[in-house]
Design a protein around this motif. Structure first.
Motif, PDB file in Angstrom:
ATOM      1  N   ALA A  63       0.810  -0.657   1.035  1.00 14.54           N
ATOM      2  CA  ALA A  63       1.773  -1.680   1.417  1.00 14.54           C
ATOM      3  C   ALA A  63       2.229  -2.504   0.219  1.00 14.54           C
ATOM      4  N   SER A  64       3.368  -3.109   0.355  1.00  9.47           N
ATOM      5  CA  SER A  64       3.898  -4.088  -0.582  1.00  9.47           C
ATOM      6  C   SER A  64       3.808  -3.601  -2.031  1.00  9.47           C
ATOM      7  N   GLY A  65       2.956  -4.220  -2.843  1.00 12.85           N
ATOM      8  CA  GLY A  65       2.835  -3.843  -4.248  1.00 12.85           C
ATOM      9  C   GLY A  65       2.381  -2.408  -4.434  1.00 12.85           C
ATOM     10  N   GLY A  66       1.567  -1.907  -3.496  1.00 14.14           N
ATOM     11  CA  GLY A  66       1.133  -0.511  -3.564  1.00 14.14           C
ATOM     12  C   GLY A  66       2.314   0.440  -3.439  1.00 14.14           C
ATOM     13  N   TYR A  67       3.206   0.135  -2.518  1.00 14.37           N
ATOM     14  CA  TYR A  67       4.385   0.981  -2.359  1.00 14.37           C
ATOM     15  C   TYR A  67       5.349   0.798  -3.536  1.00 14.37           C
ATOM     16  N   TYR A  68       5.423  -0.402  -4.065  1.00 10.52           N
ATOM     17  CA  TYR A  68       6.268  -0.678  -5.228  1.00 10.52           C
ATOM     18  C   TYR A  68       5.877   0.259  -6.376  1.00 10.52           C
ATOM     19  N   MET A  69       4.576   0.409  -6.611  1.00 13.37           N
ATOM     20  CA  MET A  69       4.109   1.317  -7.665  1.00 13.37           C
ATOM     21  C   MET A  69       4.410   2.765  -7.305  1.00 13.37           C
ATOM     22  N   ALA A  70       4.159   3.136  -6.055  1.00 12.44           N
ATOM     23  CA  ALA A  70       4.379   4.517  -5.621  1.00 12.44           C
ATOM     24  C   ALA A  70       5.843   4.921  -5.765  1.00 12.44           C
ATOM     25  N   ALA A  71       6.742   3.988  -5.524  1.00 11.46           N
ATOM     26  CA  ALA A  71       8.171   4.290  -5.588  1.00 11.46           C
ATOM     27  C   ALA A  71       8.618   4.707  -6.992  1.00 11.46           C
ATOM     28  N   ALA A  72       7.832   4.376  -8.014  1.00  9.59           N
ATOM     29  CA  ALA A  72       8.176   4.755  -9.385  1.00  9.59           C
ATOM     30  C   ALA A  72       7.733   6.180  -9.716  1.00  9.59           C
ATOM     31  N   ALA A  73       6.955   6.805  -8.838  1.00  8.71           N
ATOM     32  CA  ALA A  73       6.430   8.153  -9.088  1.00  8.71           C
ATOM     33  C   ALA A  73       7.497   9.219  -8.819  1.00  8.71           C
ATOM     34  N   ASP A  74       7.193  10.445  -9.244  1.00  7.34           N
ATOM     35  CA  ASP A  74       8.096  11.561  -8.958  1.00  7.34           C
ATOM     36  C   ASP A  74       8.064  11.930  -7.480  1.00  7.34           C
ATOM     37  N   ASP A  75       6.874  11.868  -6.891  1.00  3.43           N
ATOM     38  CA  ASP A  75       6.689  12.215  -5.481  1.00  3.43           C
ATOM     39  C   ASP A  75       5.699  11.248  -4.860  1.00  3.43           C
ATOM     40  N   ILE A  76       5.822  11.052  -3.552  1.00  5.72           N
ATOM     41  CA  ILE A  76       4.864  10.252  -2.796  1.00  5.72           C
ATOM     42  C   ILE A  76       4.320  11.113  -1.668  1.00  5.72           C
ATOM     43  N   TYR A  77       3.011  11.185  -1.582  1.00  4.86           N
ATOM     44  CA  TYR A  77       2.356  11.929  -0.515  1.00  4.86           C
ATOM     45  C   TYR A  77       1.542  10.936   0.318  1.00  4.86           C
ATOM     46  N   ALA A  78       1.622  11.070   1.625  1.00  5.53           N
ATOM     47  CA  ALA A  78       0.864  10.205   2.517  1.00  5.53           C
ATOM     48  C   ALA A  78       0.516  10.984   3.777  1.00  5.53           C
ATOM     49  N   ASP A  79      -0.600  10.641   4.358  1.00  2.00           N
ATOM     50  CA  ASP A  79      -0.999  11.211   5.634  1.00  2.00           C
ATOM     51  C   ASP A  79      -0.105  10.621   6.732  1.00  2.00           C
ATOM     52  N   LYS A  80       0.032  11.337   7.810  1.00  2.00           N
ATOM     53  CA  LYS A  80       0.863  10.845   8.916  1.00  2.00           C
ATOM     54  C   LYS A  80       0.348   9.521   9.483  1.00  2.00           C
ATOM     55  N   ALA A  81      -0.924   9.206   9.247  1.00  2.00           N
ATOM     56  CA  ALA A  81      -1.507   7.967   9.752  1.00  2.00           C
ATOM     57  C   ALA A  81      -1.580   6.875   8.686  1.00  2.00           C
ATOM     58  N   SER A  82      -1.164   7.172   7.460  1.00  2.00           N
ATOM     59  CA  SER A  82      -1.177   6.141   6.397  1.00  2.00           C
ATOM     60  C   SER A  82      -0.156   5.067   6.731  1.00  2.00           C
ATOM     61  N   LEU A  83      -0.461   3.858   6.345  1.00  2.00           N
ATOM     62  CA  LEU A  83       0.471   2.756   6.526  1.00  2.00           C
ATOM     63  C   LEU A  83       1.091   2.401   5.189  1.00  2.00           C
TER      64      LEU A  83
END
Length: 85
Positions: free
Chosen positions: A65-85
Motif C-alpha cells: 500500500a501507499s509508499g510500497g506501491y509507489y516503489m513498485a510502480a517504478a519497477a519494470d513489472d509488478i507481480y501480486a497474488d490475487k489476495a494481495s492488497l
C-alpha cells in the motif's frame, strides 16, 4: 524498520552485481514515508536507466500500500497474488 538509504544501497549492489540477470524487489508494506518511498522510486528509475538489460521485478506480498506501491510502480513489472492488497 528500514530506510531509503538501506534499500537504495541494496538495489545498487544488486544492479552492479555482474552475475545478476535481474532484480526482485519484495514488498510487504502498509505504506510508510512518502518521501522515503519517493527516494527509492527515484533510485530505481536511475538504476534502470543505467543498467537497461537488468529488469527489476516488484513482488507484492500480503500488502503493498501507499509508499510500497509507489516503489513498485517504478519497477519494470509488478507481480501480486490475487489476495494481495
Amino acid at each position: 524498520m528500514t530506510s531509503a538509504g538501506m534499500i537504495n544501497q541494496a538495489l545498487r549492489n544488486a544492479f552492479e552485481a555482474e552475475n545478476a540477470k535481474g532484480i526482485i524487489l519484495y514488498i510487504n508494506s502498509p505504506g510508510g514515508s512518502p518521501v522515503q518511498a519517493g527516494q527509492v522510486a527515484d533510485e530505481i528509475q536511475r538504476l534502470r536507466a543505467k543498467y537497461p538489460a537488468k529488469k527489476l521485478h516488484a513482488v507484492i506480498g500480503d500488502l503493498g500500500a501507499s509508499g510500497g506501491y509507489y516503489m513498485a510502480a517504478a519497477a519494470d513489472d509488478i507481480y501480486a497474488d490475487k489476495a494481495s492488497l
